[in-house]
Write a protein that holds these residues in place. Structure first.
Motif, short mmCIF file in Angstrom:
data_model
loop_
_atom_site.label_atom_id
_atom_site.label_comp_id
_atom_site.label_asym_id
_atom_site.label_seq_id
_atom_site.Cartn_x
_atom_site.Cartn_y
_atom_site.Cartn_z
N LYS A 116 10.37 1.19 0.31
CA LYS A 116 11.08 1.80 1.43
C LYS A 116 12.44 1.15 1.58
CE LYS A 116 7.19 3.80 2.15
NZ LYS A 116 6.98 5.07 1.44
N VAL A 149 7.98 11.88 7.47
CA VAL A 149 8.09 10.49 7.01
C VAL A 149 6.81 10.03 6.33
CG1 VAL A 149 7.30 9.39 9.13
CG2 VAL A 149 8.93 8.20 7.65
N ASN A 162 -3.12 1.05 10.12
CA ASN A 162 -2.11 0.23 9.45
C ASN A 162 -0.80 0.99 9.21
OD1 ASN A 162 -3.69 -2.11 9.18
ND2 ASN A 162 -4.78 -1.20 7.47
N LEU A 163 -0.84 2.31 9.35
CA LEU A 163 0.38 3.10 9.21
C LEU A 163 1.18 3.19 10.50
CD1 LEU A 163 -0.78 6.14 7.03
CD2 LEU A 163 1.19 4.67 6.56
N GLY A 191 -4.17 -4.01 -3.15
CA GLY A 191 -2.76 -3.75 -2.89
C GLY A 191 -2.17 -4.57 -1.78
N GLY A 192 -2.93 -5.46 -1.17
CA GLY A 192 -2.38 -6.20 -0.05
C GLY A 192 -1.59 -7.42 -0.48
N HIS A 251 0.80 -1.22 0.00
CA HIS A 251 0.00 0.00 0.00
C HIS A 251 0.83 1.27 0.00
CE1 HIS A 251 -2.60 -3.14 1.72
NE2 HIS A 251 -3.54 -2.53 1.06
N PHE A 252 1.99 1.21 0.67
CA PHE A 252 2.68 2.45 1.00
C PHE A 252 4.00 2.63 0.27
CE2 PHE A 252 0.15 1.28 4.85
CZ PHE A 252 -0.86 2.21 4.65
N GLY A 264 6.18 9.91 1.96
CA GLY A 264 6.47 8.80 1.06
C GLY A 264 5.51 7.62 1.23
N TYR A 265 4.79 7.61 2.33
CA TYR A 265 3.82 6.52 2.53
C TYR A 265 2.49 6.83 1.88
CZ TYR A 265 6.99 4.14 5.66
OH TYR A 265 8.08 3.46 6.14
N ARG A 278 2.82 1.24 12.32
CA ARG A 278 4.12 0.60 12.47
C ARG A 278 5.22 1.35 11.74
NH1 ARG A 278 1.09 -2.24 8.89
NH2 ARG A 278 2.02 -3.28 7.09
N TRP A 279 4.87 2.35 10.96
CA TRP A 279 5.87 3.11 10.22
C TRP A 279 5.96 4.56 10.67
CZ3 TRP A 279 8.30 -0.63 8.09
CH2 TRP A 279 7.63 -1.71 7.53
N HIS A 300 -2.87 2.50 -3.80
CA HIS A 300 -3.61 1.70 -2.83
C HIS A 300 -3.82 2.44 -1.51
CE1 HIS A 300 -3.45 -1.51 -5.68
NE2 HIS A 300 -2.13 -1.53 -5.67
N THR A 349 -5.26 5.67 8.90
CA THR A 349 -5.43 4.24 9.09
C THR A 349 -4.44 3.72 10.14
OG1 THR A 349 -5.13 2.08 8.07
CG2 THR A 349 -3.95 3.88 7.06
N GLN A 403 -6.23 2.84 4.18
CA GLN A 403 -5.54 1.84 3.37
C GLN A 403 -6.58 1.12 2.54
OE1 GLN A 403 -2.59 -0.90 5.19
NE2 GLN A 403 -3.94 -2.54 4.53
N ALA A 404 -6.36 1.12 1.22
CA ALA A 404 -7.31 0.42 0.35
C ALA A 404 -7.25 -1.09 0.61
CB ALA A 404 -6.97 0.71 -1.11
#
Lengths: 356, 89
Positions: free
Chosen positions: A57, B39, B9-10, B88-89, A53-54, B42-43, B12-13, B54, B7, B84-85
């Motif tokens: 990296k 940061v 799901n982001l 794309g997973g 999705h992101f 870029g995500y 962890r980054w 996605h 989301t 998060q769509a």
């Protein structure tokens, strides 16, 4: 010794000696790893991710993989051509005399250079502006990509890169200018008039012998080639059986005549022939090959070995490779006997052996 | 100030707690987000500045229309939802 395994579901780090390796760590659990680099100059470990999705990296560890920090990923200059980073495909150190400098190959068709341990990246404009790049094509992926980068141990300004599909290119000036290397290569997937064009070639992987750096080996879409004159010419090697098709190649860093390949059936059927997995090794520059089967499955095997998933250690006798089926094998005797380290990893994209 | 939520799901980054930021367009709102959390750029965005394929963004429960230049309007009390769509997973 460490075996670094980049998979569809994270990085696995094995540690051990001989063939006795144990898994010590699983990092980036669940995330696709697309490239690895163990930088022996400073001990840094670089891991490229392709997050679904992101985006792409890049992370760096300074403690052997216990912890990671995110560093910059390559970015394409702003453009109106729809060009954007799709994949970090290969990472290489830029030479012992250039501490902290790295090269990175990407999809679509990019070569990037960092001089600051990946704090920033610059697109190599000379290769990007090469007119023949317009003829490059996707191979496997939708867009062309740089997957092999060889930095000559004699002179870090002597570079060679390979592109699927876009041929082999070399530079003698640190990347300021590039020349195609294609004499002797042949592409059967284009009209005959184009078959010998350097930029139409699909080298799946090229490697350079560290101890005899005029020697290169290539697993090409249409077979196996070797060069003994530092890319001036290529000679086709037709002796390996049962197939000359595959993706990965490794060369003994001490002896340029010795190289390993893992054959698949053929382009349109990318599985081991007859369900029997084997490694082909030549010790005589390609005149003859030995089929290595000991320890590898000889029935119902459907493992494909990706281009970055076979590596040889600096000792020239420890090798490891991993498959799309999630199998990982190691040998300590040049492939006479293979040992399965795991039969249930995620699909394996990349394998690197670290002497540290 | 628009409220931007992310989301989980982001997480962890990057830092993903909700933010209140000013801006009349989605581009302005996200630039304000990136000032505090660089940061995240870029995500959410490609190297060309478009919304990633996605990643979805909703403004007041409406999916945005301009994924390239992010010109969708944002009101002072809008709720911007970064998702998060499922693709794309």
């Amino acid at each position: 010794m460490k075996i670094l395994v980049g998979t569809r579901k994270g990085l696995f780090i094995y540690e051990g000696e001989g063939t006795d390796f144990r898994m010590r760590q699983h990092a980036f659990v669940g995330e696709p790893v697309s490239a690895l680099l163990d930088d022996r100059r400073d001990g840094a470990l670089y891991v490229a991710l392709n997050l679904g999705h992101f985006g792409c990296k890049l992370h760096r560890s300074s403690n052997g993989g216990r912890t990671f920090d995110e560093v910059a990923a390559p970015n394409y200059p702003r453009n109106d051509d729809g060009v954007s980073l799709e994949l970090i495909w290969v990472l290489e150190s830029a030479g012992d005399d250039r501490p902290g400098a790295l090269w990175c190959g990407t999809i679509p068709g990019g070569l990037f250079e960092s001089t600051d341990r990946c704090a920033s990246w610059q697109l190599n404009e000379a290769l990007w502006r090469e007119p023949a790049r317009k003829s490059w094509m996707g191979g496997g992926y939708d867009q062309p990509g740089v997957h092999s980068i060889c930095v000559d141990p004699r002179n870090s300004a002597w570079l060679a890169v390979a592109v699927s599909i876009g041929g082999v290119w070399y530079s003698r000036d640190g990347g300021a200018s590039w020349t195609a290397s294609g004499a002797g290569l042949r592409a059967d997937y284009v009209p005959p008039e184009l078959a010998h064009r350097p930029e139409q070639q699909d080298p799946h992987r090229i490697v350079q012998c560290a101890g005899a750096p005029d020697r290169f080996w290539m697993q090409h879409h249409n077979g196996i080639w070797t060069s003994t004159d530092h890319l001036a010419t290529w000679q086709e090697i037709t002796s390996p059986k049962p197939s000359q098709f595959g993706f990965a190649v490794a060369v003994d860093p001490r002896r340029g005549e010795r190289a390993w390949f893992v054959p698949a059936d053929k382009d349109e059927r990318r599985v081991p022939i007859g369900g029997e997995l084997l490694v082909n090794r030549t010790d005589d520059g390609g005149k003859s090959f030995v089929q290595q089967r000991a320890g590898l499955p000889q029935a119902n095997a459907y493992d494909l070995i990706y281009r970055h998933a076979l590596d040889v250690a600096s000792d020239g006798c420890t090798l490891a490779f991993g498959s799309t089926t999630g199998n990982l094998w190691v040998t300590a005797d040049g492939g006479e006997q293979w040992i399965a380290l795991s039969a249930h990893l995620p699909p394996i994209n990349a394998v690197r052996i670290s002497d540290s | 100030m628009a409220t931007v939520t992310f989301t989980p799901n982001l997480a962890r980054w990057a830092e993903t707690s909700a933010m209140d930021v000013a801006g009349d367009s989605l581009a302005d709102v996200l630039e304000a987000v990136f000032v505090e959390r660089p940061v995240l750029r870029g995500y959410l965005l490609t190297d060309q500045g478009a919304l990633r394929k996605h990643v979805n963004v909703y403004i007041d429960a409406e999916s945005i229309g301009d994924r390239q230049r992010l010109t969708d309007r944002v009101a002072a009390d809008s709720k911007v939802f970064v998702a998060q769509a499922l693709s794309g997973g």
